[in-house]
Structure formats: structure tokens, C-alpha cells
Design an enzyme around this catalytic site. Structure first.
Site, short mmCIF file in Angstrom:
data_model
loop_
_atom_site.label_atom_id
_atom_site.label_comp_id
_atom_site.label_asym_id
_atom_site.label_seq_id
_atom_site.Cartn_x
_atom_site.Cartn_y
_atom_site.Cartn_z
N LYS A 94 1.09 -1.22 -0.05
CA LYS A 94 -0.04 0.37 0.00
C LYS A 94 0.55 1.27 0.45
CE LYS A 94 -3.25 3.26 0.75
NZ LYS A 94 -4.31 3.74 -0.25
N CYS A 117 -2.24 9.72 -6.90
CA CYS A 117 -2.97 9.30 -6.00
C CYS A 117 -4.23 10.63 -5.73
CB CYS A 117 -2.76 9.58 -4.23
SG CYS A 117 -4.39 8.81 -3.32
C1 ERO Z 1 -2.16 6.44 -2.49
C2 ERO Z 1 -3.93 7.01 -2.71
C3 ERO Z 1 -4.48 6.16 -3.55
C4 ERO Z 1 -6.09 6.02 -3.22
C5 ERO Z 1 -6.11 6.50 -1.68
O1 ERO Z 1 -5.73 5.67 -1.14
O2 ERO Z 1 -7.16 7.11 -1.68
N1 ERO Z 1 -6.87 5.71 -4.40
C6 ERO Z 1 -6.51 5.40 -5.22
O3 ERO Z 1 -7.17 5.18 -6.17
N2 ERO Z 1 -5.33 5.59 -6.12
C7 ERO Z 1 -4.25 5.88 -5.05
O4 ERO Z 1 -3.58 6.22 -5.44
#
Ligand code: ERO
Length: 312
Positions: free
Chosen positions: A44, A130
Site C-alpha cells: 500500500k 493519488c
Molecule cells: C495512494 C492513494 C490512492 C488512493 C487512496 O488511498 O485514496 N486511491 C486510489 O484509487 N489511488 C491512489 O493512488
């Protein structure tokens, strides 16, 4: 039939893995990925410190995908750096991906210095896309910013590194981002991240689907595949051959994997559908990909990578 692939001189016995953010936040999640048939895992996206992320409900299943505004919840860089270094000791010779997503240039540089100075020798996936940190624009949509970030990073970072990009929707934008990326010793480019700031509405309750940001969130899953394939192909036609492409977006079955590779991907990542199905998806996708390869007489993925035909 081999599903093996190689990126940056590292070989993976299976060209399929998870996408950052899905079932990869805890050690338990990552252990499950190690125990699965996935060819690698990505953690993550990390920030320097642990983050709770946005308030729930922050992710919703859709008929043809998902919407999320998680807000970068994660256990902090040290947690993931410790994990991948420990894994490196336990399984020498394997390569995995450590994702970082600082909410500022300073945070990204600080994290990359820490990784550079550590004994980690795997890949870093620098997330420039993000869409869900309130008040923070996506770096990936600001080309000058991308240039600045990469210029600063490669002043000191010498280990294999790639970037996670948002989807682009204009061929000139493919030209512009590729022109910048081609100036740097990138190991890979991962395309695409979710299609940012979409809106899902429930007509019964007359309300949005998720709480954060008034309901605006990133779309993943089946509905994004045409955009994902366009970005993989658009970058494959423009990036220097030393930069491998990781294809992400809209993969539900082996044929989708085949299409991503046909467009130029060396590795594919599965997000939304992996979230629904769990690690057994890697067994299903492997047999489905082998099936279509056998039907076509391919014995390895290099035989058709990037070989998409056009009419002319
Ligand atoms: C790293 C945050 C990301 C997130 C998030 O943590 O909201 N959601 C996504 O669809 N892509 C991302 O790159």
C-alpha cells in the site's frame, strides 16, 4: 506455456501481481500475496507516518467496478520497509515493489533517502497519482511538477524506481509526459491509477455513494479498461525501450491480461477484481491466460508483447 516476464533485469515467474492499495496494507495481506501465485506484490502506498485516511464509507462496489476515496490510509513507511527487507532476507532473489506516495515533494524525497540508505534492493513505485488527498492536486497532471520531482529524485536515488501515473485523455498529453519520462533512468512506468474524481449517485436515496469529498472518488474495474489500454499503448509507443510498462486497470480475466500485454505491458496489476476475489484470482487468471496463449500458439509473453495491430 511460460507467464514469466522481466523488468529492469529482474525476472518474475508470473507477469501478474496486485495493484497498490488493494489487500496490501497489513503484513497479513502481504503474507497472503507471498503465499499466492502472484508473480510479485506491491505494498500500500506509504507516507512517512501512519495515516488513518478518509472517513468511511470510502469505497463502494459498483456493477462494473469500484469507486474509492480511501485518503491514503497506511501504516507508515517504516512498517513496509521493514516488511520488504525482512522478506528479502527470507526469500533472496525475489523482487517486489514498495509503493510511496508522499503528500509533498519533501515527504517523497525524505522517504526515498531512507530507502536509498537502507538495504532494500527491490523496486520502488513512486505514486504520482493519488486522487484522494483533499486539497492536494495530482502530481501526475502537472507536467512541470513531474519533471521537478524526478529531477530531484534522480540526484541521489540509484536503486530501481518506477512511477505510477494517472490516466491521460489527450494524445498530446501522452507526448508531453513521455518526453519528460524519457529523460530519466526509470525502470518502469505503471499506468493507470484510478480515474480520479468521478461521482456515483444512488437514485433511491438521492445521495452520493461515498462520504469523503462530497462523494467524488477514483473509479477502478471493468469500466476503466479502454482508458487503461489506451494509456499502456500510448506510452509503449512513446517511451524509450529501457522503460518497461506495468499495465493496470480493468483486468477481470485472462483475456484482459492478454490485451494489456498486447498493448505493451511487461507486468500487469489487478486492483478492484483482486479486492473482490482474493488471491485465488491469480490461479484463475494464470489458467485463463495460458488458455488464450495456447489457442494462439504462443509459448511465452514476449512473443506478443506490444504486437497490437492497427488497420494501416
Ligand atoms: C495512494 C492513494 C490512492 C488512493 C487512496 O488511498 O485514496 N486511491 C486510489 O484509487 N489511488 C491512489 O493512488
Amino acid at each position: 506455456t511460460s507467464l514469466a516476464t522481466s523488468i529492469g533485469g529482474r525476472t518474475f515467474d508470473n507477469c501478474m501481481m496486485n495493484a497498490a492499495g488493494i489487500r496490501c496494507q497489513s503484513k497479513k495481506d502481504l503474507d497472503a500475496l507471498i503465499a499466492s501465485n502472484a508473480g510479485a506484490y506491491v505494498t500500500k502506498s506509504a507516507t512517512p507516518e501512519k495515516r488513518a485516511g478518509n472517513p468511511s464509507p470510502r469505497m463502494q462496489t459498483l456493477p462494473h467496478g469500484s469507486i474509492n476515496s480511501m485518503g491514503l490510509p497506511n501504516n507508515g513507511l517504516e512498517y513496509y520497509l521493514d516488511y520488504v527487507i525482512d522478506d528479502q532476507h527470507n526469500r533472496p532473489g525475489t523482487t517486489n515493489f514498495l509503493s510511496v506516495a508522499g503528500t509533498s515533494l519533501e515527504d517523497n524525497l525524505a522517504m526515498l533517502h531512507e530507502i536509498q540508505d537502507s538495504e532494500y534492493d527491490g523496486f520502488v513505485e513512486l505514486n504520482l497519482s493519488c486522487p484522494n488527498v483533499p486539497g492536494k492536486p495530482q502530481v501526475g497532471y502537472d507536467f512541470d511538477r513531474v519533471n521537478t520531482v524526478l529531477d530531484q529524485v534522480f540526484k541521489f536515488y540509484t536503486k530501481p524506481l518506477g512511477v505510477k501515473l494517472p490516466p491521460y485523455f489527450d494524445l498530446v498529453h501522452f507526448d508531453q509526459i513521455a518526453e519528460i519520462l524519457n529523460q530519466y533512468p526509470l525502470t518502469f512506468v505503471n499506468s493507470i491509477n484510478s480515474i480520479g474524481n468521478a461521482l456515483v449517485v444512488d437514485p433511491q436515496t438521492e445521495r452520493v455513494a461515498i462520504r469523503p469529498k462530497g462523494g467524488f472518488g477514483g473509479i477502478g474495474g471493468a469500466s476503466v479498461k479502454p482508458t487503461a489500454l489506451a494509456n499502456v499503448r500510448g506510452l509503449a509507443l512513446r517511451l524509450k525501450p529501457e522503460i518497461a510498462i506495468v499495465g493496470t486497470g480493468g483486468i477481470l480475466n485472462g483475456v484482459d491480461v492478454f490485451e494489456h500485454i498486447l498493448c505493451g505491458a511487461s507486468m500487469v496489476q489487478i486492483g478492484t477484481q483482486f479486492g473482490y476475489e482474493g488471491t485465488k484470482i491469480f490461479d484463475r487468471l494464470a489458467s485463463e491466460l495460458r488458455e488464450i496463449m495456447n489457442q494462439k500458439g504462443y509459448t511465452n509473453i514476449n512473443q506478443f508483447r506490444g504486437k497490437l495491430k492497427t488497420f494501416d
